[in-house]
Design a protein around this motif. Structure first.
Motif, PDB file in Angstrom:
ATOM      1  N   ALA A  30      -2.186   3.000  -2.856  1.00 44.57           N
ATOM      2  CA  ALA A  30      -0.969   3.816  -2.759  1.00 44.57           C
ATOM      3  C   ALA A  30      -1.110   5.105  -3.554  1.00 44.57           C
ATOM      4  CB  ALA A  30       0.231   3.003  -3.237  1.00 44.57           C
ATOM      5  N   ARG A  31      -1.673   5.020  -4.746  1.00 41.02           N
ATOM      6  CA  ARG A  31      -1.842   6.217  -5.574  1.00 41.02           C
ATOM      7  C   ARG A  31      -2.798   7.216  -4.910  1.00 41.02           C
ATOM      8  NH1 ARG A  31      -2.310   2.909 -11.326  1.00 41.02           N
ATOM      9  NH2 ARG A  31      -0.052   2.877 -11.773  1.00 41.02           N
ATOM     10  N   ARG A  32      -3.881   6.721  -4.336  1.00 50.39           N
ATOM     11  CA  ARG A  32      -4.807   7.619  -3.626  1.00 50.39           C
ATOM     12  C   ARG A  32      -4.107   8.295  -2.452  1.00 50.39           C
ATOM     13  NH1 ARG A  32      -8.493   3.332  -4.379  1.00 50.39           N
ATOM     14  NH2 ARG A  32      -8.153   2.635  -2.232  1.00 50.39           N
TER      15      ARG A  32
ATOM     16  N   GLU B  16       3.598   1.581  -9.935  1.00 54.80           N
ATOM     17  CA  GLU B  16       3.425   0.783 -11.143  1.00 54.80           C
ATOM     18  C   GLU B  16       2.983  -0.625 -10.756  1.00 54.80           C
ATOM     19  OE1 GLU B  16       6.306  -0.976 -14.711  1.00 54.80           O
ATOM     20  OE2 GLU B  16       6.750   0.989 -13.832  1.00 54.80           O
ATOM     21  N   GLN B  17       1.935  -1.100 -11.411  1.00 54.11           N
ATOM     22  CA  GLN B  17       1.506  -2.475 -11.207  1.00 54.11           C
ATOM     23  C   GLN B  17       2.327  -3.354 -12.131  1.00 54.11           C
ATOM     24  OE1 GLN B  17      -0.268  -4.825 -13.322  1.00 54.11           O
ATOM     25  NE2 GLN B  17      -0.114  -6.280 -11.647  1.00 54.11           N
ATOM     26  N   ALA B  18       3.104  -4.250 -11.554  1.00 49.26           N
ATOM     27  CA  ALA B  18       3.980  -5.099 -12.359  1.00 49.26           C
ATOM     28  C   ALA B  18       4.450  -6.277 -11.522  1.00 49.26           C
ATOM     29  CB  ALA B  18       5.193  -4.308 -12.864  1.00 49.26           C
ATOM     30  N   ASP B  19       4.867  -7.322 -12.215  1.00 52.10           N
ATOM     31  CA  ASP B  19       5.519  -8.469 -11.591  1.00 52.10           C
ATOM     32  C   ASP B  19       6.994  -8.132 -11.456  1.00 52.10           C
ATOM     33  OD1 ASP B  19       6.802 -10.876 -10.972  1.00 52.10           O
ATOM     34  OD2 ASP B  19       5.599 -12.070 -12.365  1.00 52.10           O
ATOM     35  N   ILE B  20       7.476  -8.001 -10.241  1.00 49.01           N
ATOM     36  CA  ILE B  20       8.849  -7.558 -10.018  1.00 49.01           C
ATOM     37  C   ILE B  20       9.868  -8.547 -10.578  1.00 49.01           C
ATOM     38  CG2 ILE B  20       9.097  -8.635  -7.744  1.00 49.01           C
ATOM     39  CD1 ILE B  20      10.366  -5.123  -8.792  1.00 49.01           C
TER      40      ILE B  20
ATOM     41  N   ALA C 295      -0.942   8.927  -2.091  1.00 50.16           N
ATOM     42  CA  ALA C 295       0.021   9.922  -2.578  1.00 50.16           C
ATOM     43  C   ALA C 295      -0.687  11.230  -2.928  1.00 50.16           C
ATOM     44  CB  ALA C 295       0.772   9.384  -3.785  1.00 50.16           C
ATOM     45  N   VAL C 296      -1.848  11.134  -3.580  1.00 47.87           N
ATOM     46  CA  VAL C 296      -2.622  12.324  -3.925  1.00 47.87           C
ATOM     47  C   VAL C 296      -3.097  13.029  -2.660  1.00 47.87           C
ATOM     48  CG1 VAL C 296      -4.745  13.151  -5.007  1.00 47.87           C
ATOM     49  CG2 VAL C 296      -3.315  11.477  -6.192  1.00 47.87           C
ATOM     50  N   GLN C 297      -3.625  12.252  -1.712  1.00 51.38           N
ATOM     51  CA  GLN C 297      -4.134  12.835  -0.470  1.00 51.38           C
ATOM     52  C   GLN C 297      -3.040  13.554   0.313  1.00 51.38           C
ATOM     53  OE1 GLN C 297      -5.811   9.357   1.360  1.00 51.38           O
ATOM     54  NE2 GLN C 297      -7.628   9.353   0.047  1.00 51.38           N
ATOM     55  N   ARG C 298      -1.813  13.038   0.236  1.00 51.21           N
ATOM     56  CA  ARG C 298      -0.705  13.640   0.990  1.00 51.21           C
ATOM     57  C   ARG C 298       0.074  14.665   0.162  1.00 51.21           C
ATOM     58  NH1 ARG C 298       1.830   8.370   4.253  1.00 51.21           N
ATOM     59  NH2 ARG C 298      -0.157   7.246   4.450  1.00 51.21           N
ATOM     60  N   GLY C 299      -0.334  14.873  -1.084  1.00 52.27           N
ATOM     61  CA  GLY C 299       0.329  15.851  -1.937  1.00 52.27           C
ATOM     62  C   GLY C 299       1.747  15.468  -2.299  1.00 52.27           C
ATOM     63  N   LEU C 300       1.983  14.179  -2.512  1.00 51.28           N
ATOM     64  CA  LEU C 300       3.332  13.673  -2.777  1.00 51.28           C
ATOM     65  C   LEU C 300       3.452  13.249  -4.242  1.00 51.28           C
ATOM     66  CD1 LEU C 300       3.764  11.601   0.509  1.00 51.28           C
ATOM     67  CD2 LEU C 300       4.843  13.795  -0.031  1.00 51.28           C
ATOM     68  N   SER C 301       3.711  14.205  -5.102  1.00 57.11           N
ATOM     69  CA  SER C 301       3.808  13.912  -6.527  1.00 57.11           C
ATOM     70  C   SER C 301       5.105  13.199  -6.889  1.00 57.11           C
ATOM     71  CB  SER C 301       3.704  15.214  -7.339  1.00 57.11           C
ATOM     72  OG  SER C 301       4.740  16.117  -6.975  1.00 57.11           O
ATOM     73  N   ASN C 302       6.062  13.162  -5.986  1.00 59.75           N
ATOM     74  CA  ASN C 302       7.341  12.487  -6.243  1.00 59.75           C
ATOM     75  C   ASN C 302       7.292  11.000  -5.910  1.00 59.75           C
ATOM     76  OD1 ASN C 302       7.033  13.503  -3.605  1.00 59.75           O
ATOM     77  ND2 ASN C 302       9.224  13.437  -3.182  1.00 59.75           N
ATOM     78  N   ALA C 303       6.128  10.493  -5.540  1.00 66.98           N
ATOM     79  CA  ALA C 303       5.915   9.056  -5.361  1.00 66.98           C
ATOM     80  C   ALA C 303       4.967   8.569  -6.444  1.00 66.98           C
ATOM     81  CB  ALA C 303       5.321   8.752  -3.979  1.00 66.98           C
ATOM     82  N   THR C 304       5.442   7.662  -7.301  1.00 64.16           N
ATOM     83  CA  THR C 304       4.607   7.073  -8.332  1.00 64.16           C
ATOM     84  C   THR C 304       4.605   5.561  -8.150  1.00 64.16           C
ATOM     85  OG1 THR C 304       6.476   7.046  -9.878  1.00 64.16           O
ATOM     86  CG2 THR C 304       4.980   8.928  -9.990  1.00 64.16           C
TER      87      THR C 304
ATOM     88  N   ARG D 183       0.806  -1.225   0.000  1.00 66.76           N
ATOM     89  CA  ARG D 183       0.000   0.000   0.000  1.00 66.76           C
ATOM     90  C   ARG D 183       0.836   1.271   0.000  1.00 66.76           C
ATOM     91  NH1 ARG D 183      -4.986  -1.531   4.159  1.00 66.76           N
ATOM     92  NH2 ARG D 183      -6.158  -2.803   2.669  1.00 66.76           N
ATOM     93  N   GLY D 184       2.144   1.130  -0.062  1.00 63.36           N
ATOM     94  CA  GLY D 184       2.997   2.277  -0.356  1.00 63.36           C
ATOM     95  C   GLY D 184       3.519   3.069   0.824  1.00 63.36           C
ATOM     96  N   GLU D 185       3.441   2.532   2.036  1.00 65.50           N
ATOM     97  CA  GLU D 185       3.860   3.336   3.182  1.00 65.50           C
ATOM     98  C   GLU D 185       5.351   3.684   3.136  1.00 65.50           C
ATOM     99  OE1 GLU D 185       2.007   4.926   5.098  1.00 65.50           O
ATOM    100  OE2 GLU D 185       0.111   3.963   4.645  1.00 65.50           O
ATOM    101  N   VAL D 186       6.185   2.763   2.676  1.00 66.69           N
ATOM    102  CA  VAL D 186       7.612   3.078   2.559  1.00 66.69           C
ATOM    103  C   VAL D 186       7.830   4.129   1.475  1.00 66.69           C
ATOM    104  CG1 VAL D 186       9.875   2.157   1.894  1.00 66.69           C
ATOM    105  CG2 VAL D 186       8.425   0.873   3.478  1.00 66.69           C
ATOM    106  N   SER D 187       7.194   3.940   0.331  1.00 64.31           N
ATOM    107  CA  SER D 187       7.316   4.915  -0.765  1.00 64.31           C
ATOM    108  C   SER D 187       6.871   6.302  -0.316  1.00 64.31           C
ATOM    109  CB  SER D 187       6.478   4.481  -1.964  1.00 64.31           C
ATOM    110  OG  SER D 187       6.980   3.321  -2.571  1.00 64.31           O
TER     111      SER D 187
END
Length: 229
Positions: free
Chosen positions: A80-82, A95-99, A84-93, A53-57
């Motif tokens: 995670a994307r929501r 990607e859905q992918a198989d690592i 980032a928007v809510q926290r105003g963090l445009s420098n966090a993006t 859910r992106g807490e580290v990012s």
């Protein structure tokens, strides 16, 4: 069902294997990763491998790092994307992918962080994962892995992480990266009872918020200018 067949998207939708949110989802970075962020140990650009859910990012972005979080679960990426928007963090993006087949960012990242992904991978996918991360990392990049240690879960548990000992971790990662250290460190999880083993009491202490402190390892490595590409 084994960990290798886990429905990760179901877990993040909270209608999967767990009763409620995934236990590793503690609402903030693991303490040892938070310490690294505060110390400035992770340099832009950062790859957050298996970001959930992106807490580290998001914590990295709040510390002025540019970060890409990569995650298999669509549900987790949307969360995670929501956030980032809510926290105003445009420098966090995100990607859905198989690592294990991640591509398109060769040599980009100065730091890579794996906060409890390694033990969730099928053992036969570890090498492909390490190749992907090695390809994405810049020469000299720092690589941190937080992983469950052998013995963190009972042997009789049917679906559990693919825990490692220090030798196994060193052997796998050392094929691609120069190991700096592997040291014991706790991993926090919100666990009251183990799936399928409700009567088993794990012999670990809890922190002040009641989260179990599982045994784990923190690995630090670097990508040299030589080695497997």
């Amino acid at each position: 069902m084994t960990i290798d067949a886990m429905d990760w998207d179901g877990a993040y939708r909270e209608d999967g294997f767990f009763d409620g949110p995934p236990p590793w989802n503690i609402g903030e970075p693991q303490p040892v990763i938070a310490d690294l962020i505060r110390a400035g140990a992770l340099r832009s650009d950062v790859l957050d491998a298996g970001c959930g859910r992106g807490e580290v990012s998001l914590a990295l972005a709040a510390a002025n790092c540019t970060v890409l979080g990569v995650e298999l679960s669509d549900t987790a990426v949307a969360w995670a994307r929501r956030s980032a928007v809510q926290r105003g963090l445009s420098n966090a993006t995100f990607e859905q992918a198989d690592i294990t087949t991640f591509a398109g960012h060769d040599g980009r990242f100065s730091s890579v962080v794996d906060c409890t992904l390694f033990h969730a991978l099928p053992i036969d996918k570890r090498d492909a994962y390490l190749k992907s991360v090695h390809r994405a990392a810049a020469v000299g990049a720092d690589y941190y892995i937080l992983v469950f240690a052998k013995g963190a879960y009972p042997a009789e548990m049917v679906s559990k992480p693919n825990e490692v000992d220090a030798y196994e971790l060193h052997a796998a990662v050392g094929r691609y990266f120069d190991i700096d250290f592997i040291r014991p460190t706790p991993i926090l999880a919100k666990v009251d009872a183990l799936p399928g083993l409700p009567d088993v009491v794990l012999p670990f202490e809890r922190d002040s918020l009641g989260r179990l402190q599982f045994p784990g390892y923190l690995l630090h490595a670097r990508k040299s200018g030589s080695g497997i590409a």
